[in-house]
Design a protein around this motif. Structure first.
Motif, PDB file in Angstrom:
ATOM      1  N   SER A 230       1.640  -0.793   3.205  1.00  0.00           N
ATOM      2  CA  SER A 230       2.824  -0.380   2.513  1.00  0.00           C
ATOM      3  C   SER A 230       3.779  -1.592   2.811  1.00  0.00           C
ATOM      4  O   SER A 230       4.075  -2.216   3.833  1.00  0.00           O
ATOM      5  CB  SER A 230       3.425   0.950   3.129  1.00  0.00           C
ATOM      6  OG  SER A 230       4.003   0.936   4.327  1.00  0.00           O
ATOM      7  N   THR A 231       4.824  -1.705   1.762  1.00  0.00           N
ATOM      8  CA  THR A 231       5.863  -2.299   1.777  1.00  0.00           C
ATOM      9  C   THR A 231       6.904  -2.000   3.114  1.00  0.00           C
ATOM     10  O   THR A 231       7.295  -3.110   3.714  1.00  0.00           O
ATOM     11  CB  THR A 231       6.797  -2.105   0.556  1.00  0.00           C
ATOM     12  OG1 THR A 231       6.999  -0.816   0.226  1.00  0.00           O
ATOM     13  CG2 THR A 231       6.077  -2.717  -0.703  1.00  0.00           C
TER      14      THR A 231
ATOM     15  N   ASP B  70       0.265  -2.985  -0.864  1.00  0.00           N
ATOM     16  CA  ASP B  70       0.087  -1.921  -2.177  1.00  0.00           C
ATOM     17  C   ASP B  70       1.564  -1.994  -3.084  1.00  0.00           C
ATOM     18  O   ASP B  70       2.532  -1.578  -2.449  1.00  0.00           O
ATOM     19  CB  ASP B  70      -0.028  -0.536  -1.745  1.00  0.00           C
ATOM     20  CG  ASP B  70      -0.602   0.377  -2.655  1.00  0.00           C
ATOM     21  OD1 ASP B  70      -1.018   0.120  -3.718  1.00  0.00           O
ATOM     22  OD2 ASP B  70      -0.489   1.652  -2.313  1.00  0.00           O
TER      23      ASP B  70
ATOM     24  N   ARG C  15       0.230   0.130  -8.495  1.00  0.00           N
ATOM     25  CA  ARG C  15      -0.090   0.461  -7.035  1.00  0.00           C
ATOM     26  C   ARG C  15      -1.787   1.213  -7.098  1.00  0.00           C
ATOM     27  O   ARG C  15      -1.868   1.832  -8.206  1.00  0.00           O
ATOM     28  CB  ARG C  15       0.823   1.540  -6.531  1.00  0.00           C
ATOM     29  CG  ARG C  15       2.217   1.022  -6.233  1.00  0.00           C
ATOM     30  CD  ARG C  15       2.942   1.873  -5.668  1.00  0.00           C
ATOM     31  NE  ARG C  15       2.672   2.298  -4.240  1.00  0.00           N
ATOM     32  CZ  ARG C  15       3.161   3.026  -3.639  1.00  0.00           C
ATOM     33  NH1 ARG C  15       3.946   4.008  -3.893  1.00  0.00           N
ATOM     34  NH2 ARG C  15       2.537   3.525  -2.291  1.00  0.00           N
TER      35      ARG C  15
END
Length: 280
Positions: A8-9, A118, A210
């Protein structure tokens, strides 16, 4: 289930300063726009290394951006400052496109600690994480060991054998291109698909750049009549969006789906390969 190939970010934002993390900005110009400018110059994740898929390829091949030999890949990674033992996080400026190809390239060269961000740069920007528009400081060369994993790479002969034996081949192209009702974006290619191949357009696995949740991915594979308990080779136009299928399969626990590197550019560009038309 194997460790997810996605990060994830938020995870990356927390780990960005770690010396063991190397961020890679994957780049490939859209088909038909070979002179498009990389978004890297306008802004990228701090410290990200620019990875040009066309440049890091087998330049002796007539096919686009084919996987280079292992020793060439090793040399290129050393010059970029990417080395053994690092955790590699790949992203692109679209959200999820060429990053999957670069993820597969590293895996095909024996790297296990490689992940895809993502949502990519769009999600990173949307959440207000830092961006820089200057090249990162030069990195010193690092030792990089590439060992080709033949189990993750398919060539024409392997695909032809798979189709003859009834093994699964999954095509990421649009339904119109697969059926042969829409033209190919590259000139000189026949329209249609490999006889016996299944079709699942890569766009059906994504939601706003995503990857969809694992249960939705599994449902999409089921709807495409894919048996995820059996081997599958992924294919597309030139081996890029096929990697999105392989990435999605890895998310669902099937992490050994080889990509047909030449894909339809090779198969559809020959006159000695069988072609079918119509829906799967």
């Amino acid at each position: 289930m194997a460790l997810s190939p996605l990060v994830s970010t938020q995870w990356l934002a927390e780990k960005l300063a770690s010396p063991d993390i190397v961020v890679v900005n994957a780049w490939l110009p859209p088909v038909g726009k070979p002179n498009a400018e990389p978004e890297y110059r306008d802004g990228h994740i701090p410290g990200a290394i620019f990875f040009d898929v066309n440049a890091i390829s087998d330049t002796t091949s007539d096919l686009p951006h084919m996987l280079p030999p292992a020793h060439v890949f090793s040399s290129m990674m050393r010059r970029l400052g990417i080395g053994d033992g690092q955790t590699i996080v790949v992203y692109d400026g679209v959200g999820l496109y060429s990053a999957a190809r670069v993820w597969w390239m590293f895996r095909a060269m024996g790297v296990e600690q490689v992940f895809v961000l993502d949502g990519g740069l769009p999600k990173w920007r949307e959440e207000g994480h830092p961006i820089e528009d200057m090249p990162p400081p030069p990195r010193g060369e690092r030792h990089f060991t590439a060992r080709l994993n033949n189990g993750l790479v398919a060539n024409l002969d392997k695909v032809a054998q798979a189709l003859t034996s009834g093994a699964q081949v999954l095509d990421a192209r649009s339904r119109g291109r697969f059926a042969g009702t829409d033209p190919e974006p590259r000139a000189g290619l026949r329209s249609g698909h490999m006889p016996g191949a299944l079709n699942l357009p890569f766009t059906e696995l994504l939601d706003d750049g995503r990857m969809k949740p694992a249960d939705e991915l599994a449902s999409a594979f089921d709807a495409a009549s894919l048996d995820r308990s059996r081997p599958v080779i992924t294919t597309c136009g030139s081996g890029v969006t096929a990697a999105i299928l392989s990435l999605a399969l890895a998310v669902t626990g099937h992490d050994k789906a080889p990509v047909y590197d030449g894909s339809w550019t090779e198969w559809g560009g020959r006159d000695d390969t069988p072609i079918a038309t119509g829906e799967a």
